[in-house]
Design a protein around this motif. Structure first.
Motif, short mmCIF file in Angstrom:
data_model
loop_
_atom_site.label_atom_id
_atom_site.label_comp_id
_atom_site.label_asym_id
_atom_site.label_seq_id
_atom_site.Cartn_x
_atom_site.Cartn_y
_atom_site.Cartn_z
N LEU B 186 -4.37 2.70 6.71
CA LEU B 186 -4.63 1.47 6.10
C LEU B 186 -3.74 0.51 6.46
O LEU B 186 -4.50 -0.44 6.98
CB LEU B 186 -4.56 1.87 4.63
CG LEU B 186 -5.38 0.80 3.77
CD1 LEU B 186 -6.69 0.46 4.38
CD2 LEU B 186 -5.50 1.43 2.12
N PRO B 187 -2.35 0.44 6.39
CA PRO B 187 -1.95 -0.84 6.34
C PRO B 187 -1.85 -1.27 7.81
O PRO B 187 -2.03 -2.60 7.70
CB PRO B 187 -0.21 -0.19 6.42
CG PRO B 187 -0.43 1.07 5.74
CD PRO B 187 -1.64 1.64 6.08
N ALA B 188 -2.02 -0.68 8.77
CA ALA B 188 -2.10 -1.49 10.03
C ALA B 188 -3.61 -1.93 10.20
O ALA B 188 -3.99 -3.12 10.90
CB ALA B 188 -1.91 -0.41 11.47
N PRO B 344 -8.83 -3.49 0.88
CA PRO B 344 -9.08 -2.81 -0.22
C PRO B 344 -9.75 -3.58 -1.38
O PRO B 344 -9.36 -4.62 -1.36
CB PRO B 344 -7.60 -2.34 -0.74
CG PRO B 344 -6.69 -2.17 0.54
CD PRO B 344 -7.31 -3.46 1.34
N SER B 345 -10.45 -3.02 -1.90
CA SER B 345 -11.23 -3.57 -3.01
C SER B 345 -11.87 -2.51 -4.10
O SER B 345 -11.51 -1.37 -4.13
CB SER B 345 -12.34 -4.32 -2.42
OG SER B 345 -13.36 -3.34 -1.91
N GLU B 350 -19.12 -1.43 -1.91
CA GLU B 350 -18.74 -2.53 -0.98
C GLU B 350 -17.38 -2.46 -0.03
O GLU B 350 -17.05 -3.39 0.43
CB GLU B 350 -18.30 -3.92 -2.04
CG GLU B 350 -19.71 -4.45 -2.78
CD GLU B 350 -19.00 -5.44 -3.85
OE1 GLU B 350 -17.73 -5.88 -4.09
OE2 GLU B 350 -19.98 -5.86 -4.53
N ALA B 351 -17.07 -1.13 -0.06
CA ALA B 351 -15.78 -0.89 0.57
C ALA B 351 -16.17 -0.62 2.07
O ALA B 351 -17.16 -0.37 2.63
CB ALA B 351 -15.38 0.64 -0.09
N ASP B 352 -15.00 -1.09 2.61
CA ASP B 352 -15.00 -1.04 4.28
C ASP B 352 -14.86 0.50 4.54
O ASP B 352 -14.82 1.39 3.98
CB ASP B 352 -13.75 -1.75 4.79
CG ASP B 352 -12.60 -1.25 4.28
OD1 ASP B 352 -11.92 -0.23 4.89
OD2 ASP B 352 -12.08 -2.00 3.29
N THR B 355 -11.28 2.27 3.75
CA THR B 355 -10.81 2.80 2.45
C THR B 355 -12.13 3.41 1.63
O THR B 355 -12.02 4.10 0.61
CB THR B 355 -10.74 1.53 1.51
OG1 THR B 355 -11.90 0.65 1.29
CG2 THR B 355 -9.64 0.64 2.22
N TYR B 356 -13.44 3.41 2.23
CA TYR B 356 -14.51 3.92 1.60
C TYR B 356 -14.08 5.52 1.11
O TYR B 356 -14.24 5.93 -0.21
CB TYR B 356 -15.68 4.07 2.32
CG TYR B 356 -16.80 4.67 1.54
CD1 TYR B 356 -17.72 3.76 0.87
CD2 TYR B 356 -17.39 5.94 1.65
CE1 TYR B 356 -19.01 4.09 0.33
CE2 TYR B 356 -18.59 6.26 0.83
CZ TYR B 356 -19.17 5.42 0.13
OH TYR B 356 -20.16 5.93 -0.61
#
Lengths: 497, 497
Positions: B186-188, B344-345, B350-352, B355-356
């Protein structure tokens, strides 16, 4: 609770179950016409056959006949809801059970082939391709009439399926008055039309603008879009596919907005009837339309008596001109004249208000001659062409424009055509009565206000469902059964006045 | 003919009749979402209840159980059509009959109320309004799990309804690998997204242009519009409502064409599966999708592996720019970056792509804790918010954006969420295999040619229907059951590579 009442309750439950199945089939049929992709057809046919078959089986069960007989023993009060439903259930049950299943199936198969043959025959304009199928249809139709039984003419048993209580004799009398009257009205009407160019309104009317204008008109006359919708199909229709769900269709000609407008007014007239039926009686005779001739009177009343009147265009011209700027150059009177142009033509569905019933007179006479055995199918084209010349003054040179133009006979619907004219007669008779009972209507229609007329129709016709037989309903509402007189007066006044 | 064969034929006929009823109900449900006017709702509910009730009754009849038992005695060849159908009929019959009707009805009523309560609770963001309903749903769900029976965990009996053969144990293992891997990716991925403005593609995309472009893309990947269509609804879905009839829906945002485009790619992925099922087996397990996790793999494969690839925009950029002139100012690479923005949301739908699955990990863990009794419903919001912070680094301040966002639990669907992630894992695993077996794919996808990929999926997955159990199908196609590894590699390669 007496046992008869329990029988009635059981019948009611059965009727509602049958309606549930039929309306599901109606919904799938609507989808087939409006949305269904082509490859879905074979399976959709299976779904429809299953649903219709189940509905038929559940209604024609022996038990249903026993329950109806028990209810008949009970002697419900003549004016009661129960008496009306039981009377109609009896009629429907007898009609559905008197013909042996073998004969019904034979007719189904014959119709399927006849429709195919009719399409080819019409395309090639060769009656010979259709004749053997018409022979079969006619023979089976006569056998079915014998099963149903009749008084004077086998035609009586046929028209009964579309217009309960109507007979060949009564129709013959109406048409005998109507035919010469229209023939006498026609010349002056045609002469008057000569002053209006046939393509006066021809122009550029985007479909989206037509849809918006039609919707405004349909809403104004009272079609409830919360319980209905308008879609697009090649052949316009109105179908109630459940309680609170009545769907119209129309077609659009981008050069001629009047096709979709009058199509919508016609179908919305049917729709107002369906939406005005008592919802709590859905699925029973009390919540069902009484006959095709009454149904058609509602479409014709809104299409012609309201929609093709000078009052209509007085009110709607400015609104129409907002949607169709080309209309600004015409006066309301010019538009009214253009949508009332009378001109004999070959095709029934394109006929004007005066000649329309002559098309029906011809078909009625041919059907009667065929069914009563005085005319052979081989002689239909010659008979048609000769009579058509006499009635409309036009020489038919292609059977596709003559006796092959309609699908009805190929579908086994002999005795149906007369209900179109009954619709016109009933419309004139009902509108005359409404104007007598509600004198304010004249002024309201000029102002585009339709609630008084709609409420009157709802009270007198729509809300009655099948409480009364069709001709009893006409008598109760107008003081007489269906007669030709009022349509003749109306046409004479409008087109010769 | 041995008696067992007659039993099989009877079962086949019964299954086809049940399918006919269910598909008619599916057609009416589709109509309800797309076309039905609001006042039609109460009667439509009656129609649907009747059709579903009849389908259920006809499939759960004692006679059906006897016929299945007779077929099981016959020992059909393990690889035969008959063996596969009988195996699945047994599973479906047991599942449908092991729960007493009383409990089923209680669940139906509870669901109806729970959905209402959930809507109110979400609107007001007050979990307390929903909690008593969640308690009831959970209690009834556990009772149903007891009726169905299970090995290790009552959750096994629940997931079985959506993903036959799957277990809590197997899922726990997959998620245990997936969770830390995604957290490390996730971070990168987020850092890379910072280079792309969130509103880069925001613009003016008329709905008609979106419809035209989407249709071209759907046709290119092979969705057959002769056997399907695309309509508009608030909540997109794909529904097969009969043989040769598969209907997708999507929604349009005039400022953002990607919503409808990826909606259509997703639903068309489902649609290709449905259209690829063997038509001659319609209404039997051999002609039916095998599991939700396999179904979702097809939508995810076309939406993400095809649609969100650089190759996709290399090919489609000029076509898209014809429909949406605003896109001319971007390069294919810029569009690809924009549709792959990781951030992140709060809201799952609506997640990418990265992150889904963290959203699913959280739901899976909560479901397991609830069903196995280690978590009380009162503690769900606190548990959710704490875990959400750990996984996604966001602080949930409103339950509406947290544990109240999905309708699934209110609908009684506990054990469903995991199939979304199974879909992602299966998609990565299948796509990897397809690229190995069809090396030409790489080049074809760049040229917008999809037939090789579609044919491979049709042969390996679509055309198989339920011939093999879902995990057997994965093994046969990819050499191993569903694992997390390939999705992890894919994400790492795409978002950290």
């Amino acid at each position: 609770m007496p046992p008869q009442l329990a029988s009635y309750k059981k019948l009611l439950a059965r009727a509602r179950e049958v309606a549930l199945l039929s309306s599901a089939a109606d919904a799938l049929s609507w989808d087939q016409e409006t949305n269904m992709p082509p490859k879905a057809l074979p399976y959709r046919a299976e779904q429809l056959a299953w649903l219709s078959g189940q509905a038929h089986r559940r209604f024609t069960a022996k038990k249903v006949g026993e329950l109806i007989a028990e209810c008949e023993q009970h002697n419900f009060a003549p004016e009661s809801d129960e008496a009306a439903n039981v009377r109609e259930w009896r009629r429907l049950y007898d009609r559905a059970t008197k013909v042996p299943p073998r004969l019904v199936e034979k007719m189904e198969r014959t119709r399927a082939h006849a429709r195919e043959a009719w399409r080819a025959a019409r395309e090639q304009s060769r009656f010979q391709l259709f004749k053997p199928h018409l022979d079969k249809i006619l023979s089976l139709t006569r056998q079915m009439a014998d099963c149903w039984g009749y008084g004077q003419s086998p035609y009586d048993a046929l028209v009964e399926g579309y217009e309960p209580g109507m007979t060949a004799g009564a129709l013959r009398k109406m048409f005998a008055e109507l035919r010469p009257a229209i023939v006498s009205i026609l010349p002056a009407a045609v002469e008057r039309a000569a002053a209006v160019p046939a393509d006066l309104l021809r122009g550029n009317y985007p479909v989206a603008a037509q849809q918006a204008f039609n919707r405004k008109v349909a809403e104004a006359i009272g079609f409830d879009f919360g319980a209905g919708r308008i879609d697009t199909t090649t052949h316009p229709f109105c179908s109630r596919i459940g309680a609170g769900d009545c769907r119209l269709t129309t077609r659009y000609n981008p050069q001629d907005f009047t096709q979709s407008l009058y199509g919508v007014l016609h179908e919305a007239g049917h729709g107002l009837y369906e939406q005005g039926l008592a919802q709590e009686h859905f699925g029973t005779p009390l919540g069902s339309a009484v006959s095709l001739g009454i149904h058609e009177s509602q479409s014709r009343l809104w299409e012609n008596h309201v929609g093709r009147s000078a009052a209509f265009w007085e009110h709607w011209h400015p609104v129409a001109a907002e949607h169709f700027p080309e209309l600004k150059k015409f006066s309301p009177a010019q538009i009214t004249a253009a949508v009332n142009r009378v001109s004999p033509s070959f095709i029934r569905v394109e006929a004007d208000q005066v000649t329309y019933d002559l098309h029906i007179v011809l078909r009625f006479e041919i059907e009667l001659e065929l069914v009563e055995g005085r005319l052979g199918t081989a002689d239909v084209p010659a008979y048609w062409n000769e009579q058509f010349g006499r009635l409309l003054g036009l020489k038919v040179t292609r059977d596709a424009d003559g006796c092959l133009q309609d699908i009805h006979w190929a579908g086994g619907a002999i005795g149906y055509f007369a209900t179109y004219t009954l619709g016109n007669l009933n419309a004139a008779q009902l509108m005359r009565r409404a104007l007598q009972e509600r004198p304010e209507l004249d002024e309201e229609l000029k102002r585009g206000r339709y609630q008084t007329l709609r409420s009157w129709l709802r009270e007198k016709i729509h809300g009655q469902g099948s409480r009364h037989r069709a001709q009893d309903l006409m008598r109760l509402t107008t003081g007489e059964p269906t007669v030709s007189l009022h349509q003749i007066h109306y046409l004479r006044n409008k087109f010769n006045g």
